[in-house]
Design a protein around this motif. Sequence first.
Motif, PDB file in Angstrom:
ATOM      1  N   ALA A 160     -58.361 -69.035  39.345  1.00  0.00           N
ATOM      2  CA  ALA A 160     -59.265 -68.597  38.279  1.00  0.00           C
ATOM      3  C   ALA A 160     -58.507 -67.808  37.217  1.00  0.00           C
ATOM      4  O   ALA A 160     -58.782 -67.935  36.014  1.00  0.00           O
ATOM      5  CB  ALA A 160     -60.391 -67.744  38.863  1.00  0.00           C
ATOM      6  N   ILE A 163     -56.864 -70.233  34.939  1.00  0.00           N
ATOM      7  CA  ILE A 163     -57.836 -70.863  34.039  1.00  0.00           C
ATOM      8  C   ILE A 163     -58.183 -69.936  32.875  1.00  0.00           C
ATOM      9  O   ILE A 163     -58.247 -70.353  31.711  1.00  0.00           O
ATOM     10  CB  ILE A 163     -59.106 -71.259  34.820  1.00  0.00           C
ATOM     11  N   ILE A 164     -58.409 -68.656  33.182  1.00  0.00           N
ATOM     12  CA  ILE A 164     -58.738 -67.688  32.129  1.00  0.00           C
ATOM     13  C   ILE A 164     -57.601 -67.582  31.126  1.00  0.00           C
ATOM     14  O   ILE A 164     -57.813 -67.566  29.909  1.00  0.00           O
ATOM     15  CB  ILE A 164     -59.049 -66.307  32.748  1.00  0.00           C
ATOM     16  N   MET A 167     -57.451 -70.769  28.913  1.00  0.00           N
ATOM     17  CA  MET A 167     -58.557 -70.834  27.959  1.00  0.00           C
ATOM     18  C   MET A 167     -58.373 -69.842  26.815  1.00  0.00           C
ATOM     19  O   MET A 167     -58.767 -70.102  25.672  1.00  0.00           O
ATOM     20  CB  MET A 167     -59.887 -70.566  28.657  1.00  0.00           C
ATOM     21  N   LEU A 178     -61.485 -70.681  24.837  1.00  0.00           N
ATOM     22  CA  LEU A 178     -62.482 -69.712  25.291  1.00  0.00           C
ATOM     23  C   LEU A 178     -63.564 -69.499  24.241  1.00  0.00           C
ATOM     24  O   LEU A 178     -64.768 -69.506  24.544  1.00  0.00           O
ATOM     25  CB  LEU A 178     -61.797 -68.384  25.627  1.00  0.00           C
ATOM     26  N   CYS A 181     -65.816 -72.599  23.858  1.00  0.00           N
ATOM     27  CA  CYS A 181     -66.818 -72.650  24.926  1.00  0.00           C
ATOM     28  C   CYS A 181     -67.920 -71.622  24.690  1.00  0.00           C
ATOM     29  O   CYS A 181     -69.103 -71.894  24.938  1.00  0.00           O
ATOM     30  CB  CYS A 181     -66.149 -72.407  26.275  1.00  0.00           C
ATOM     31  N   MET A 200     -70.086 -66.685  28.819  1.00  0.00           N
ATOM     32  CA  MET A 200     -68.787 -67.216  29.235  1.00  0.00           C
ATOM     33  C   MET A 200     -68.048 -66.208  30.111  1.00  0.00           C
ATOM     34  O   MET A 200     -67.364 -66.585  31.070  1.00  0.00           O
ATOM     35  CB  MET A 200     -67.957 -67.548  27.998  1.00  0.00           C
ATOM     36  N   ALA A 201     -68.199 -64.921  29.791  1.00  0.00           N
ATOM     37  CA  ALA A 201     -67.548 -63.883  30.592  1.00  0.00           C
ATOM     38  C   ALA A 201     -68.104 -63.854  32.009  1.00  0.00           C
ATOM     39  O   ALA A 201     -67.357 -63.677  32.983  1.00  0.00           O
ATOM     40  CB  ALA A 201     -67.722 -62.521  29.921  1.00  0.00           C
ATOM     41  N   ILE A 203     -69.362 -66.437  33.576  1.00  0.00           N
ATOM     42  CA  ILE A 203     -68.868 -67.647  34.243  1.00  0.00           C
ATOM     43  C   ILE A 203     -67.426 -67.459  34.704  1.00  0.00           C
ATOM     44  O   ILE A 203     -67.071 -67.760  35.849  1.00  0.00           O
ATOM     45  CB  ILE A 203     -68.980 -68.859  33.297  1.00  0.00           C
ATOM     46  N   LEU A 204     -66.586 -66.934  33.804  1.00  0.00           N
ATOM     47  CA  LEU A 204     -65.178 -66.714  34.167  1.00  0.00           C
ATOM     48  C   LEU A 204     -65.022 -65.538  35.122  1.00  0.00           C
ATOM     49  O   LEU A 204     -63.978 -65.407  35.775  1.00  0.00           O
ATOM     50  CB  LEU A 204     -64.345 -66.480  32.897  1.00  0.00           C
ATOM     51  N   ILE A 215     -63.207 -59.425  30.001  1.00  0.00           N
ATOM     52  CA  ILE A 215     -63.194 -60.750  29.376  1.00  0.00           C
ATOM     53  C   ILE A 215     -63.976 -60.728  28.067  1.00  0.00           C
ATOM     54  O   ILE A 215     -63.573 -61.352  27.070  1.00  0.00           O
ATOM     55  CB  ILE A 215     -63.772 -61.812  30.337  1.00  0.00           C
TER      56      ILE A 215
END
Length: 308
Positions: A160, A163-164, A167, A178, A181, A200-201, A203-204, A215
Motif C-alpha cells: 500500500a 501504491i501511495i 499515485m 492521486l 482520482c 481518496m485519503a 481509501i488509501l 494523505i
Amino acid sequence: MHCAIKQNSKTNLRVFLFCRITLTMCMGFGCNAAGVVGCRIIDSPRERLLAILTNSFVPCNGRYPALIAILTMFFIGTSGGTFSSVMSAVLLTGVILLGIAMTFGATKLLSKTVLKGVPSSFTLELPPYRKPQVGRVIVRSVFDRTLFVLGRAMAVAAPAGMIIWLMANVKIGNVSVLNHCAEFLNPMGRLMGLDGVILMAFILGFPANEIVIPIIIMAYMAQGSILEMDSLVEMKQLFIANGWTWVTAVSTMLFSLMHWPCSTTLLTIKKETQSLRWTALAAALPTAAGIVFCILFNGAAKLIMSIF
C-alpha cells in the motif's frame, strides 16, 4: 465459582450488551483487530459473529488523532487551556457514544435479519485465583498477539505504501494520479459533505487509519510524500483554503467513525470467520452506514443554513 444465567429475552439482552461492552468495545478502543480476536471467548457462533461484524463501529487508536485534531481545529480552538481540554474531552466522548450506539443498532439489525436466531444463555465462570506467571504471559502475548497483528499489518502496509508513493509521484498532464482520482471522486464526496481528496485519503488509508490526515495534507499541498504538520493552526488554514467548513469537519468525523475496517482487522475477520462473505459484510455494513449518515447530515445542514 460458577454462575449461569438462564435464557430469557430481557436477561439475555443485558448479558449480550455486557459481553459487547467488555469484549468488543473495550478491546476495540485499542485496536479493532484485537477486539475481533477477543470475541473468541463467546461460545455461541451466532453471537460471536454478531460481535465480530459490528466491531469496527468502535473507534480504535488509529482514528483518535484525526478525531481530536478536527474537534480541536473547528470546534474548540487551538489556544489551549483547561476549558479547551474539557470541551475536547466532552465532544470526543459524544463521538465515542455515537459509535457505541451504532454498534448496538447494527447488532440489533443483524440479529433481526441475516443472523436471526434464538439467543443463547450466557455462562460466566470465574476460575480459581493463581499467581500470574509474568514471563509466560509476556512470551505468549508477544507471539500469539503482537507478532500476529504486526505480520498481518505488514502484509498490506508495504504494497500500500508503494501504491501511495506511485499515485503521488506519477503525473499525467502535470497533475498527479492521486489528484486525478480525487477529482473523479469529487461528486460523491460533495454529496457526503466531503470532497474527492478526503474520500481518496480514506481509501488509501486502508492499511492504517493513522495516515488519512497526512494523505489529505499531501494531496492539498501537491507533494510526493506523506506529510504531517506540527501546528494545528497551519493545518486548519490549509483545510479552509481547500474549502473545508464545519459541515466538512463533522462529515469527516462521521465517516472516520463509520467506514470500512483497516486491512489488519479485515484479515483478522477473514481468519476468525473463514468466510469471504462475512468479511465483505463486515466491510460493507459500516461503510453503508457512514455514507448514509454523511449524506443525511450534509442535506440537513444545507437545509438549515438555507433557512437561517
